[in-house]
Structures are given as C-alpha cells and as structure tokens.
Design a protein around this motif. Structure first.
Motif, PDB file in Angstrom:
ATOM      1  N   PRO A 120       0.782  -1.199   0.093  1.00  0.00           N
ATOM      2  CA  PRO A 120       0.046  -0.011   0.052  1.00  0.00           C
ATOM      3  C   PRO A 120       0.868   1.047   0.107  1.00  0.00           C
ATOM      4  CG  PRO A 120      -0.949  -1.510   1.605  1.00  0.00           C
ATOM      5  CD  PRO A 120       0.817  -2.032   1.201  1.00  0.00           C
ATOM      6  N   VAL A 121       2.102   1.224   0.586  1.00  0.00           N
ATOM      7  CA  VAL A 121       2.754   2.359   0.712  1.00  0.00           C
ATOM      8  C   VAL A 121       3.309   2.869  -0.705  1.00  0.00           C
ATOM      9  CG1 VAL A 121       5.025   3.406   1.446  1.00  0.00           C
ATOM     10  CG2 VAL A 121       3.597   1.942   3.014  1.00  0.00           C
ATOM     11  N   LEU A 122       3.619   1.623  -1.679  1.00  0.00           N
ATOM     12  CA  LEU A 122       4.060   2.002  -2.874  1.00  0.00           C
ATOM     13  C   LEU A 122       3.207   2.950  -3.805  1.00  0.00           C
ATOM     14  CD1 LEU A 122       5.496  -1.333  -3.598  1.00  0.00           C
ATOM     15  CD2 LEU A 122       6.681   0.583  -2.861  1.00  0.00           C
ATOM     16  N   LYS A 123       1.818   2.652  -3.462  1.00  0.00           N
ATOM     17  CA  LYS A 123       0.869   3.437  -4.446  1.00  0.00           C
ATOM     18  C   LYS A 123       0.805   4.957  -3.914  1.00  0.00           C
ATOM     19  CE  LYS A 123      -1.838  -0.795  -4.371  1.00  0.00           C
ATOM     20  NZ  LYS A 123      -3.072  -1.288  -4.056  1.00  0.00           N
ATOM     21  N   HIS A 124       1.768   5.405  -2.864  1.00  0.00           N
ATOM     22  CA  HIS A 124       1.615   6.799  -2.607  1.00  0.00           C
ATOM     23  C   HIS A 124       2.930   7.469  -2.698  1.00  0.00           C
ATOM     24  CE1 HIS A 124      -2.466   6.962  -1.016  1.00  0.00           C
ATOM     25  NE2 HIS A 124      -2.387   5.439  -0.658  1.00  0.00           N
ATOM     26  N   LEU A 125       3.949   7.032  -3.231  1.00  0.00           N
ATOM     27  CA  LEU A 125       5.157   7.236  -3.595  1.00  0.00           C
ATOM     28  C   LEU A 125       5.350   7.913  -5.126  1.00  0.00           C
ATOM     29  CD1 LEU A 125       7.728   4.640  -1.923  1.00  0.00           C
ATOM     30  CD2 LEU A 125       6.616   6.625  -0.792  1.00  0.00           C
ATOM     31  N   GLU A 171       6.464  11.656   1.905  1.00  0.00           N
ATOM     32  CA  GLU A 171       5.447  10.758   1.212  1.00  0.00           C
ATOM     33  C   GLU A 171       5.202   9.565   2.125  1.00  0.00           C
ATOM     34  OE1 GLU A 171       5.834  12.688  -3.375  1.00  0.00           O
ATOM     35  OE2 GLU A 171       6.429  10.514  -2.901  1.00  0.00           O
ATOM     36  N   PHE A 172       6.444   8.891   2.201  1.00  0.00           N
ATOM     37  CA  PHE A 172       6.332   7.543   3.083  1.00  0.00           C
ATOM     38  C   PHE A 172       5.949   7.889   4.504  1.00  0.00           C
ATOM     39  CE2 PHE A 172       8.490   5.544   6.379  1.00  0.00           C
ATOM     40  CZ  PHE A 172       8.308   3.849   6.253  1.00  0.00           C
ATOM     41  N   PRO A 185      -2.192  11.443  -3.266  1.00  0.00           N
ATOM     42  CA  PRO A 185      -3.185  10.403  -3.946  1.00  0.00           C
ATOM     43  C   PRO A 185      -2.446   9.187  -4.465  1.00  0.00           C
ATOM     44  CG  PRO A 185      -3.344  12.820  -4.543  1.00  0.00           C
ATOM     45  CD  PRO A 185      -2.209  12.930  -3.650  1.00  0.00           C
ATOM     46  N   GLU A 186      -3.110   8.185  -4.498  1.00  0.00           N
ATOM     47  CA  GLU A 186      -2.577   7.009  -5.296  1.00  0.00           C
ATOM     48  C   GLU A 186      -2.030   7.408  -6.597  1.00  0.00           C
ATOM     49  OE1 GLU A 186      -4.894   3.311  -5.214  1.00  0.00           O
ATOM     50  OE2 GLU A 186      -5.032   3.339  -3.111  1.00  0.00           O
ATOM     51  N   ALA A 187      -0.745   6.869  -6.784  1.00  0.00           N
ATOM     52  CA  ALA A 187      -0.029   7.042  -8.071  1.00  0.00           C
ATOM     53  C   ALA A 187      -0.732   6.659  -9.160  1.00  0.00           C
ATOM     54  CB  ALA A 187       1.312   6.689  -8.192  1.00  0.00           C
ATOM     55  N   ASP A 188      -0.776   7.063 -10.452  1.00  0.00           N
ATOM     56  CA  ASP A 188      -1.632   6.421 -11.479  1.00  0.00           C
ATOM     57  C   ASP A 188      -0.464   5.682 -12.672  1.00  0.00           C
ATOM     58  OD1 ASP A 188      -3.606   6.228 -13.387  1.00  0.00           O
ATOM     59  OD2 ASP A 188      -3.185   7.793 -14.453  1.00  0.00           O
ATOM     60  N   SER A 189      -0.798   4.557 -12.769  1.00  0.00           N
ATOM     61  CA  SER A 189      -0.183   3.616 -13.922  1.00  0.00           C
ATOM     62  C   SER A 189       1.413   3.780 -13.601  1.00  0.00           C
ATOM     63  CB  SER A 189      -0.273   4.423 -15.113  1.00  0.00           C
ATOM     64  OG  SER A 189      -1.650   4.256 -15.446  1.00  0.00           O
ATOM     65  N   VAL A 261       1.923  -0.792 -10.652  1.00  0.00           N
ATOM     66  CA  VAL A 261       1.661  -0.915  -9.273  1.00  0.00           C
ATOM     67  C   VAL A 261       0.249  -1.149  -8.574  1.00  0.00           C
ATOM     68  CG1 VAL A 261       2.056   0.349  -7.061  1.00  0.00           C
ATOM     69  CG2 VAL A 261       3.829   0.433  -8.734  1.00  0.00           C
ATOM     70  N   GLU A 262      -0.545  -0.432  -9.592  1.00  0.00           N
ATOM     71  CA  GLU A 262      -2.026  -0.581  -9.095  1.00  0.00           C
ATOM     72  C   GLU A 262      -2.343  -1.988  -9.314  1.00  0.00           C
ATOM     73  OE1 GLU A 262      -1.541   3.589 -10.996  1.00  0.00           O
ATOM     74  OE2 GLU A 262      -0.613   1.491 -11.010  1.00  0.00           O
TER      75      GLU A 262
END
Length: 269
Positions: A120-125, A171-172, A185-189, A261-262
């Motif tokens: 879940p953390v990866l989606k916000h980096l 961000e972490f 926000p969650e990163a896109d693609s 990542v999504e």
C-alpha cells in the motif's frame, strides 16, 4: 550509527540514510527532519547508518554495507558488524532506505517480494517505477528486513537527489500515517518491473551505454559498448540501473515489465 526516535516509543517505522557513505541525499533528508522535527502521529526511528564511511567520504570502509546483511556481530569487517547492529535495530520495522545512483536522474523504488505492509505504501510514492529485485537480494537490506522499501533518489551527489529524497521521505511518512497531512493520492499507472539478469561488461578502457533505463530494448539492438565492441540484445528487455561506470563488472540489469503498481495485489496472488 546515529539513531533518533520521534513521535513516541517503540517505533514500527524506520527511515535510513547513509547505507553508503558517498550518497548524501538520504543523510541530508534525515538531517532536515531532525533539524526541524514535525509532529508525528506515529513513532518513527531515524537512522544515519555508516557514519564512519560518511566521515571518510567513501562508499564503504571494508565491504559494501548493502551486500553485507544480515551481518555478523563478530564479523571481520566494519560493515559486517554494522550490518548485524542495523539488522537488530530494524527488526519488525517497515523500513524506508534512501539511495542515489550514477544511472538515472529520476526516482524509483526497489522491493523484494513485498508483503501487505509494503504494497500500500508504494501506491503513494511519486516514483517513476517500482522494481522487484527478484533473485538479486543477496546481502542487501531486504535479506535481513524483508519489509524494506529502497528508493533511488537521483544522481549521486546532486542537489536534486536531496530534494527528491526529502519529498519521498515525507510521502512515506504520509502513506504510513505518521504524517497524514503529507499523504498523497494513489499514483496512476506506475510501471512495475522485476530484475532478470546482470549484463556483464568486458574489460575495456572506456564504456558507453546507449539504452535508457526503463525503456525497452529490442532484440538485435545495440545498447552498450566496451571500447569499440558493441553489446547487442539477444532478446527484448528493459534496462534497469544501466550505466557505463556505475558497477565495476556489469553494465546493469535486464528486467521484465510485470504491469503496474495498481495491479500489484492481483499480481501477488
């Protein structure tokens, strides 16, 4: 090794800079936080790891710390003993470790078989890519503490790498709830890769790399050279950590693209 805790006792989160003494970005990012401590909602342990190598201005003193884990408290080298201390200090923590590179001016994260705490953390980096190191984890911090996220923050020694490290650190902290106002926000693609094999380089007086990291190299395409001898791809691949002089005996790694990542949770099933 310098260790400071903010936000309370018994932290389950840890931030590490200075695994390599010649990569100041993570050290600077940690120092910025400690110089002006924020109010944290969760306790966090901040570590500057290889202070002796930092003082010497060297990557390491006797062996690469990020190839020495889990270490040995009675080991023959400074880094072996330090790796054992750091392993003990990070036990049970979700770890964020900052690095820099000679191969890429952007940012990307490195992981190894990430669990439900890491994904879940990866989606916000805000990184350009995420790379699973696959079978190339030997001796790295991942070996000792699987719940580790390493981030490459840009070119070694650059001001931009320090800025990137500081941003990604916050961000972490935001993604883990320690600094919720920094949650992005969650990163896109964001593309997800897995390292495949190292690309050896022959002994030569000069080297060149034509390929761009994370951009596919086609079968039959020349992607590097040792003196006047071109190296050609025998199959398509994505280059990662590819540079002329970043490593002594290899150009870098080939990688496969797994998706984004999504899609991570689906890919992990």
């Amino acid at each position: 090794m310098r260790i400071e805790c903010l936000g309370g006792d018994d932290p389950e989160l840890a931030v590490v800079g200075g695994i390599h003494g010649d990569e100041p970005c993570g050290i600077n990012a940690v120092e910025r936080v400690l110089d002006d401590p924020p109010e944290l909602d969760r306790p966090v342990k901040f570590i500057v790891a290889n202070e002796e190598a930092i003082a010497a201005g060297e990557r390491y003193l006797e062996e690469d710390l990020n190839r020495a884990f889990p270490g040995d408290p009675d080991g023959p080298t400074h880094e072996s003993r330090l790796a054992a201390r750091l392993t003990e200090e990070l036990d049970g923590c979700l770890v964020f470790s900052m690095h820099s590179t000679q191969s890429y001016d952007g940012t990307f994260a490195l992981i190894h078989e990430p669990d439900a705490r890491v994904r879940p953390v990866l989606k916000h980096l805000s990184v350009d890519a995420v790379v699973d190191v696959g079978s190339h984890s030997d001796g790295r911090l991942f070996d000792a503490v699987p719940t580790t996220i390493e981030v490459e923050c840009g070119y070694q020694g650059s001001d931009q790498a320090t800025e990137n490290a500081s941003r990604l650190l916050r961000e972490f902290l935001g993604a883990t709830g320690a600094l919720p106002q920094e949650r992005t926000p969650e990163a896109d693609s964001v593309p997800l890769f897995r390292l495949d094999r190292q690309i050896p380089k022959d002994e030569a007086s000069s080297y060149a790399v034509y390929a761009s990291n994370f951009e596919q190299v086609a079968e039959g395409e020349p992607f590097a050279a040792a003196d006047d001898r071109e190296v050609t791809a025998d199959e398509p691949f994505y280059p990662v950590l590819m540079s002329p002089y970043g490593y002594e005996t290899v150009f870098g790694y080939t990688a496969q693209r797994l998706g984004t990542v999504e899609e991570f949770d689906q890919l992990a099933e």
